[in-house]
Design an enzyme around this catalytic site. Structure first.
Site: not given
Ligand code: F6R
Length: 609
Positions: A75, A102, A485
């Site tokens: 990763w 790490g 959440k």
């Molecule tokens: C909430 C969640 C989504 C993501 C959103 C953005 O728990 O997982 O609201 O935060 O879809 O995703 P990224 O950050 O990957 O662009």
């Protein structure tokens, strides 16, 4: 987060075992893969970028010869996911192979030192310095064995590591060591293993030895010897019998990935403190020069942007505009220009709305900066400068550890910018930096001391039909995130507002027993928040307050309270104050009979072999 594995087998070829173990560790990282084995005094290596199955299809990982080997699933943290950056990494002579999980903080200094001594580096990773350090140590100390050289070398490393090292010079052993990254040994019949995690070898043996921080292991078919890295003293440790199923092992005993990831936050926050200063500085320079700055993201990442707008304003006196990505084009698409800067925040780096906003901004010659968890993602490719937030793969669908990591990175960025602009005194800067360093421990304390309490609150309010989340100032972002959440995984309708706005309409919803969650750090907003609590109480609202330890005033007013350690500065408060809200959402989902890892309409698939 990456996965490392090593094995020595009495009668069989190691490569197929390494391949299968890496598959079981794929949840720890999946952008590149590699294996090294020793056969008849020679090292054999296969590695490439891509998922294990893709790399295996092209290179046939199982065809490596020899009964000893190491493997890695990556990763990316330093260096893009390219073949050259995939592990294992080698020294100049190709005699030492290293896999590593790490972040080596002082790798730039070590690399310069080693380059000055004639070492040639191939990759852009921090890991490669370890192979060259071992080579250099052996050159200086011809009587050293591999284990001595590894011991001497890891003493020079700053940061976190779990490493496994093999060399044809001593083709019967694997030397491994750890500091702040996990490492376990597996003891089988006619075989020994080392790995980042128990699931890697659980189908092969359930006899495990946990390697502790600051320890080095000499592993061979004869057994294992553990030494303390600091003083070379021998450590005696008995193996344990692991009675987990593979499904339990991959979640490290937690019932769900979401809970595991909530508990991983102290570790992730420690990793965010190991960012390369150079990138923070560069990004701060771009922000400093911009005429206007937009913070663009979706969902949880947008809440991090909202919190960041308070950080930039309060610390660096820079006005920034947090914008929900799906609105960016309509709202600002025509006005952005060469003087605009867009800081796009996306855990995945692949969210369509965020990328569409970035694309529109780029077409109008704006500068794009990125903050993401996935190095090699589209966002990293289209950003002028990007920072990797170092949270490791997110398997639970609900963002938890990635949110607090984003907050930590954005706070560091705001501090950098404040320093650049001469907006904070050295004393203030030192104070804030110390506080940031305390965040992992503070979050750990919240989880340890408050989880049971939050569980009880979830039990008590599990049938509530709706929740209200309120906060002021930067805590507005915390309130929004708590609401998201709860809705996302427990399917409880919820509303969130800046507390001052609640009286302009939303308050009319409140009636007897209506649960209202207040986020109440002891900052400048504390007095007014108390006023808002009184308003809600007067209308029969049930108050659940997230407070600072010992906040007697609010304790007296609240029906329930959850405490966060004292002394967190306001701009860092979302980091610990969101933890009880994440736990609340998790336990509400469990109480209501839902699987928090599989929210309807959103689930990612998780395979456990
Ligand atoms: C909430 C969640 C989504 C993501 C959103 C953005 O728990 O997982 O609201 O935060 O879809 O995703 P990224 O950050 O990957 O662009």
């Amino acid at each position: 987060m990456c996965g490392i594995f090593g094995c020595i087998l009495k009668d069989e070829a190691a490569a197929p075992w390494i391949h299968q173990a890496l598959k079981r560790l794929e949840y720890r990282g999946y952008d590149s893969v590699g294996e090294a084995t020793i056969y008849e005094g020679r090292l054999y290596i296969k590695k490439d970028s891509g998922k294990i199955d893709e790399v295996h299809k092209i290179h046939n990982l199982d065809s490596l010869p020899g009964n000893i080997g190491i493997g890695h699933t990556r990763w990316a943290t330093h260096g893009a996911p390219l073949e050259v950056n995939a592990h294992p990494h080698l020294d100049c002579e190709g005699q030492i192979a290293v896999v590593h999980n790490g972040i080596i903080e002082n790798f730039t200094e070590l690399k310069i030192e080693l380059e000055n001594k004639g070492h040639l580096f191939k990759s852009r990773t921090d890991t490669e310095v370890i192979a060259h350090l071992i080579e250099e140590t052996l050159k200086k100390n011809p009587s050293f064995g591999i284990a001595d050289a590894v011991l001497e070398s890891v003493r020079k490393l700053e940061g976190s590591y779990a490493i496994a090292v093999i060399s044809p010079r001593e083709s019967n052993k694997i030397v491994c060591a750890r500091h702040e990254s996990p490492l376990v040994l597996g003891l089988g019949e006619n075989a020994v293993y080392c790995a980042s995690d128990i699931p890697a070898f659980l189908p092969l043996t359930n006899k495990a030895v946990i390697v502790e921080d600051g320890e080095l292991v000499n592993l061979s078919l004869e057994g294992f010897e553990i030494k303390k890295i600091s003083d070379s003293s021998i450590v005696k440790r008995e193996p344990k019998i692991i009675d987990w199923t593979p499904e339990m092992a991959i979640k490290q005993g937690y019932k769900h990935f979401m809970l595991k990831e909530i508990h991983e936050q102290p570790k992730c926050l420690r990793n965010t403190l190991r960012l390369q200063e150079h990138y923070l500085d560069l990004m701060a320079t771009f922000l400093d020069r911009a005429r206007e700055v937009f913070l663009v993201a979706c969902g949880t990442s947008y809440h991090a942007c909202l919190a960041a707008s308070y950080m930039f304003s309060k610390l660096a006196f820079l006005a920034t505009y947090p914008v929900i990505a799906s609105e960016f084009i309509e709202q600002h698409g025509k006005s952005v220009n060469i003087d605009s800067t867009i800081l796009a925040v996306s855990q995945s780096g692949e969210t369509a709305d965020t990328l569409a906003a970035v694309h529109a901004a780029r077409q109008r010659a704006a500068t794009v900066l990125g903050l993401t968890n996935v190095i090699g993602s589209t966002l990293t490719r289209v950003s002028r400068v990007y920072i990797g937030q170092q949270s490791g793969p997110e398997i639970g669908v609900a963002a938890t550890k990635t949110f607090t990591s984003q907050l930590s990175v954005l706070a560091q960025l705001a501090l950098r910018l404040a320093k650049k602009r001469g907006k904070v005194s050295q004393d203030e800067m030192d104070f804030m930096e110390d506080k940031l360093k305390e965040m992992p421990d503070i979050v750990e304390t919240v989880i340890t001391n408050q989880e049971e309490k939050v569980k009880l609150i979830a039990k008590k309010y599990k049938d509530a039909e709706v929740f209200f989340f309120l906060g002021r100032g930067i805590s507005t972002a915390t309130a929004y995130e708590g609401r998201l959440k709860l809705m996302e995984i427990a399917y409880v309708p919820a509303i969130a507002f800046p507390a001052g706005e609640s009286k302009h309409g939303p308050i009319s919803l409140v009636q007897q027993g209506f649960p209202v969650i207040f986020i109440c750090p002891k900052d400048e907003t504390h007095r007014t928040v108390i006023g808002n609590i009184m308003e809600m109480k007067a209308r029969g609202g049930t108050i659940i307050a997230i407070i600072e330890e010992g906040d007697e005033e609010i304790k007296k007013l609240a029906d329930e309270y959850v405490e966060v350690p004292k002394g967190v500065p306001d701009i860092l408060s979302p980091i610990p104050f969101v933890i009880p809200l994440q736990l609340l959402a998790y336990y509400m989902a469990v109480e209501r009979g839902y699987n928090p890892d599989m929210p309807r309409n959103l689930a990612k698939s998780v395979t456990v072999k």
